[in-house]
Design a protein around this motif. Structure first.
Motif, mmCIF file in Angstrom:
data_model
loop_
_atom_site.group_PDB
_atom_site.id
_atom_site.type_symbol
_atom_site.label_atom_id
_atom_site.label_comp_id
_atom_site.label_asym_id
_atom_site.label_seq_id
_atom_site.Cartn_x
_atom_site.Cartn_y
_atom_site.Cartn_z
ATOM 1 N N THR A 154 34.963 40.047 -13.720
ATOM 2 C CA THR A 154 33.891 39.124 -14.114
ATOM 3 C C THR A 154 33.859 38.944 -15.618
ATOM 4 O OG1 THR A 154 32.572 39.759 -12.195
ATOM 5 C CG2 THR A 154 31.401 38.732 -14.013
ATOM 6 N N GLN A 155 33.986 40.024 -16.362
ATOM 7 C CA GLN A 155 34.011 39.931 -17.827
ATOM 8 C C GLN A 155 35.207 39.113 -18.296
ATOM 9 O OE1 GLN A 155 33.987 43.952 -19.263
ATOM 10 N NE2 GLN A 155 31.814 44.265 -18.828
ATOM 11 N N LYS A 156 36.350 39.330 -17.688
ATOM 12 C CA LYS A 156 37.560 38.590 -18.048
ATOM 13 C C LYS A 156 37.367 37.102 -17.781
ATOM 14 C CE LYS A 156 42.318 38.018 -16.570
ATOM 15 N NZ LYS A 156 43.228 38.286 -15.477
ATOM 16 N N LEU A 157 36.819 36.765 -16.620
ATOM 17 C CA LEU A 157 36.609 35.364 -16.269
ATOM 18 C C LEU A 157 35.565 34.706 -17.171
ATOM 19 C CD1 LEU A 157 36.749 35.550 -12.377
ATOM 20 C CD2 LEU A 157 38.450 34.554 -13.918
ATOM 21 N N ASN A 158 34.520 35.442 -17.536
ATOM 22 C CA ASN A 158 33.516 34.883 -18.442
ATOM 23 C C ASN A 158 34.116 34.599 -19.816
ATOM 24 O OD1 ASN A 158 31.307 34.679 -16.739
ATOM 25 N ND2 ASN A 158 30.664 36.783 -17.108
ATOM 26 N N THR A 159 34.972 35.490 -20.290
ATOM 27 C CA THR A 159 35.646 35.277 -21.573
ATOM 28 C C THR A 159 36.550 34.056 -21.489
ATOM 29 O OG1 THR A 159 35.590 37.641 -22.060
ATOM 30 C CG2 THR A 159 37.183 36.320 -23.274
ATOM 31 N N GLU A 160 37.288 33.960 -20.400
ATOM 32 C CA GLU A 160 38.183 32.814 -20.203
ATOM 33 C C GLU A 160 37.380 31.513 -20.122
ATOM 34 O OE1 GLU A 160 41.362 31.316 -16.838
ATOM 35 O OE2 GLU A 160 41.102 33.469 -17.137
ATOM 36 N N LYS A 161 36.246 31.553 -19.446
ATOM 37 C CA LYS A 161 35.385 30.369 -19.340
ATOM 38 C C LYS A 161 34.906 29.932 -20.721
ATOM 39 C CE LYS A 161 30.870 29.007 -17.555
ATOM 40 N NZ LYS A 161 29.666 29.475 -16.881
ATOM 41 N N GLN A 162 34.480 30.881 -21.544
ATOM 42 C CA GLN A 162 34.021 30.542 -22.893
ATOM 43 C C GLN A 162 35.161 29.943 -23.718
ATOM 44 O OE1 GLN A 162 30.933 30.436 -24.050
ATOM 45 N NE2 GLN A 162 30.325 31.027 -21.989
ATOM 46 N N ASP A 163 36.358 30.479 -23.574
ATOM 47 C CA ASP A 163 37.513 29.937 -24.285
ATOM 48 C C ASP A 163 37.798 28.495 -23.861
ATOM 49 O OD1 ASP A 163 37.774 32.377 -25.549
ATOM 50 O OD2 ASP A 163 39.471 33.054 -24.330
ATOM 51 N N VAL A 164 37.728 28.244 -22.564
ATOM 52 C CA VAL A 164 37.977 26.901 -22.042
ATOM 53 C C VAL A 164 36.898 25.928 -22.530
ATOM 54 C CG1 VAL A 164 38.035 25.520 -19.925
ATOM 55 C CG2 VAL A 164 39.327 27.643 -20.053
ATOM 56 N N LEU A 165 35.642 26.361 -22.509
ATOM 57 C CA LEU A 165 34.562 25.498 -22.992
ATOM 58 C C LEU A 165 34.718 25.189 -24.473
ATOM 59 C CD1 LEU A 165 31.474 27.002 -21.114
ATOM 60 C CD2 LEU A 165 32.579 24.794 -20.712
ATOM 61 N N SER A 166 35.127 26.179 -25.240
ATOM 62 C CA SER A 166 35.346 25.980 -26.667
ATOM 63 C C SER A 166 36.487 24.990 -26.902
ATOM 64 C CB SER A 166 35.664 27.321 -27.334
ATOM 65 O OG SER A 166 35.969 27.144 -28.683
ATOM 66 N N GLU A 167 37.580 25.172 -26.192
ATOM 67 C CA GLU A 167 38.726 24.262 -26.328
ATOM 68 C C GLU A 167 38.350 22.852 -25.890
ATOM 69 O OE1 GLU A 167 42.638 23.199 -27.299
ATOM 70 O OE2 GLU A 167 41.526 25.021 -27.748
ATOM 71 N N SER A 168 37.569 22.754 -24.830
ATOM 72 C CA SER A 168 37.115 21.448 -24.353
ATOM 73 C C SER A 168 36.286 20.742 -25.415
ATOM 74 C CB SER A 168 36.297 21.619 -23.072
ATOM 75 O OG SER A 168 35.735 20.399 -22.672
#
Length: 78
Positions: free
Chosen positions: A27-41
């Motif tokens: 869950t922590q890994k996926l949340n970090t990945e989600k934040q990275d994707v949102l930032s890149e978006s």
């Protein structure tokens, strides 16, 4: 019989605890990945807005393609 049952329950508790820990890490890994994707978006949206500004497109059309505003005889009105 009781010691076997107690051992089985203890092993089940350990297994569940381990599973809960692994799921927490995932869950922590996926949340970090989600934040990275949102930032890149957000960065890409900003870049798109910058690249498609009408002033920039107009300047590129004039400088790179040799385009110019149409003359009165070139505009067709319905």
């Amino acid at each position: 019989m009781v010691p076997v049952l107690a051992g089985s329950l203890a092993a089940g508790q350990i297994w569940l605890s381990h599973l809960r820990y692994e799921l927490s890490l995932e869950t922590q890994k996926l949340n970090t990945e989600k934040q990275d994707v949102l930032s890149e978006s957000g960065k890409l949206r900003l870049e798109l807005a910058s690249l498609t500004r009408p002033e920039r497109l107009r300047k590129l059309a004039q400088e790179k393609l040799g385009m110019k505003p149409p003359g009165p005889a070139q505009v067709v009105h319905p």
